[in-house]
Design a protein around this motif. Structure first.
Motif, PDB file in Angstrom:
ATOM      1  N   GLU A   1       6.211  39.243  36.790  1.00 30.06           N
ATOM      2  CA  GLU A   1       7.484  40.170  36.505  1.00 30.06           C
ATOM      3  C   GLU A   1       6.825  40.574  35.079  1.00 30.06           C
ATOM      4  OE1 GLU A   1       9.887  39.903  37.887  1.00 30.06           O
ATOM      5  OE2 GLU A   1      10.180  38.095  39.808  1.00 30.06           O
TER       6      GLU A   1
ATOM      7  N   ASP B   1       1.892  42.336  35.880  1.00 30.62           N
ATOM      8  CA  ASP B   1       1.140  43.004  36.840  1.00 30.62           C
ATOM      9  C   ASP B   1       2.019  44.138  36.897  1.00 30.62           C
ATOM     10  OD1 ASP B   1      -0.165  41.024  37.707  1.00 30.62           O
ATOM     11  OD2 ASP B   1       1.148  40.264  40.244  1.00 30.62           O
ATOM     12  N   PRO B   2       3.593  44.774  36.651  1.00 25.68           N
ATOM     13  CA  PRO B   2       3.936  46.022  36.113  1.00 25.68           C
ATOM     14  C   PRO B   2       3.552  46.837  35.367  1.00 25.68           C
ATOM     15  CG  PRO B   2       5.741  44.159  36.345  1.00 25.68           C
ATOM     16  CD  PRO B   2       4.509  43.597  36.938  1.00 25.68           C
TER      17      PRO B   2
ATOM     18  N   GLY C   1      -1.014  51.475  37.502  1.00 23.69           N
ATOM     19  CA  GLY C   1      -0.261  51.956  38.907  1.00 23.69           C
ATOM     20  C   GLY C   1       0.343  51.606  39.122  1.00 23.69           C
ATOM     21  N   GLY C   2       1.407  50.226  38.485  1.00 19.36           N
ATOM     22  CA  GLY C   2       2.544  49.281  37.977  1.00 19.36           C
ATOM     23  C   GLY C   2       3.911  50.100  37.736  1.00 19.36           C
ATOM     24  N   SER C   3       4.589  49.949  37.964  1.00 23.98           N
ATOM     25  CA  SER C   3       5.933  50.058  37.704  1.00 23.98           C
ATOM     26  C   SER C   3       6.566  49.904  36.321  1.00 23.98           C
ATOM     27  CB  SER C   3       6.864  49.048  38.472  1.00 23.98           C
ATOM     28  OG  SER C   3       7.382  48.016  38.179  1.00 23.98           O
ATOM     29  N   GLY C   4       5.681  49.605  35.613  1.00 25.19           N
ATOM     30  CA  GLY C   4       6.608  49.567  33.889  1.00 25.19           C
ATOM     31  C   GLY C   4       7.819  48.939  33.609  1.00 25.19           C
ATOM     32  N   LEU C   5       8.167  48.100  34.461  1.00 28.03           N
ATOM     33  CA  LEU C   5       9.267  47.708  35.002  1.00 28.03           C
ATOM     34  C   LEU C   5       8.759  46.195  34.600  1.00 28.03           C
ATOM     35  CD1 LEU C   5      11.442  49.001  37.678  1.00 28.03           C
ATOM     36  CD2 LEU C   5      11.444  49.875  34.602  1.00 28.03           C
TER      37      LEU C   5
ATOM     38  N   PRO D   1      15.607  44.447  35.044  1.00 23.41           N
ATOM     39  CA  PRO D   1      13.758  44.727  34.380  1.00 23.41           C
ATOM     40  C   PRO D   1      14.293  46.036  33.645  1.00 23.41           C
ATOM     41  CG  PRO D   1      13.864  44.184  36.605  1.00 23.41           C
ATOM     42  CD  PRO D   1      14.911  44.226  36.550  1.00 23.41           C
TER      43      PRO D   1
ATOM     44  N   PRO E   1      12.313  49.226  31.200  1.00 26.80           N
ATOM     45  CA  PRO E   1      11.172  50.474  31.734  1.00 26.80           C
ATOM     46  C   PRO E   1      10.268  49.859  30.431  1.00 26.80           C
ATOM     47  CG  PRO E   1      13.796  51.165  31.483  1.00 26.80           C
ATOM     48  CD  PRO E   1      13.333  49.793  31.250  1.00 26.80           C
TER      49      PRO E   1
END
Length: 210
Positions: A99, A102-103, A107-111, A129, A131
């Motif tokens: 949670e 990894d983001p 290439g992760g979501s940044g969330l 989440p 940003p």
């Protein structure tokens, strides 16, 4: 080795400046941990540094290890006052990776999910989440964070001497003291951390240099 006494405000300023000066990793976001026993108040330093970083124009997301504990059925499997379980099994490291870290990978979501579990109520937190844009800073605080292979760009350890730790730990939490003794012996946090702060006197922390 030099020991540089500071005020709490100067310590927060020093940490914020050190973080602000770090080169961005491949994922574009910095990951910083303030490690220390609850008696050393790592969350207080993280909050003060976060405020200063925001003034410098850096987006910040704060995450506390206290909001990433495992459910009571797992955390307290060996009783409410098992120091070895506190050392090994209270923090939900897998959830932190999933949670939080990894983001922030390339290439992760940044969330980032700022909180997962309410340990007092023993239920999931209804958090959304948040940003963290490129150039932003994740500030994680809590005890026993080092030695867990967390992907961190800067680590700070607030060190309390055994006497200060015992003196400043509330009576109903002193059962955790063997866990911190084990941490000192096995993890060697003063060697593992990038920055070490002697925090015996909360009014007069001292940065260890060299």
């Amino acid at each position: 080795m030099e020991v540089r006494p500071l005020t709490p405000a100067a310590l927060a300023d020093t940490l914020a400046e050190r973080v602000h000066a770090l080169p961005l990793p491949e994922g574009g976001r910095l990951r910083v941990a303030v490690d220390g026993a609850p008696a050393a108040d790592p969350g207080g330093l993280a909050e003060a540094a976060a405020a200063l970083l925001r003034l410098l124009g850096r987006p910040v997301v704060r995450v506390s290890a206290a909001d990433y504990l495992r459910p009571a059925s797992l955390r307290l499997e060996y009783g409410h006052q098992d120091a070895d379980a506190y050392f090994d099994g209270w923090l939900d490291t897998n959830a932190l990776f999933r949670e939080v870290f990894d983001p922030l990978e390339p290439g992760g979501s940044g969330l980032v999910l700022p909180a997962l579990w309410d340990a007092r109520a023993d239920r999931a937190v209804r958090a959304l989440p948040v940003p963290l844009p490129p150039g932003g800073v994740l500030l994680l605080d809590g005890p026993l964070l080092l030695g867990r292979w967390l992907p961190l760009d800067l680590t700070v350890h607030l060190r309390l001497s055994p006497a200060a730790l015992e003196r400043r730990t509330p009576e109903d939490e002193r059962w955790t003291l063997p866990a911190f003794a084990r941490y000192e012996a096995e993890t060697l946090p003063t060697d593992a951390a990038d920055l070490v702060v002697r925090a015996d006197d909360p009014r007069r922390p001292a940065l260890v240099v060299g």
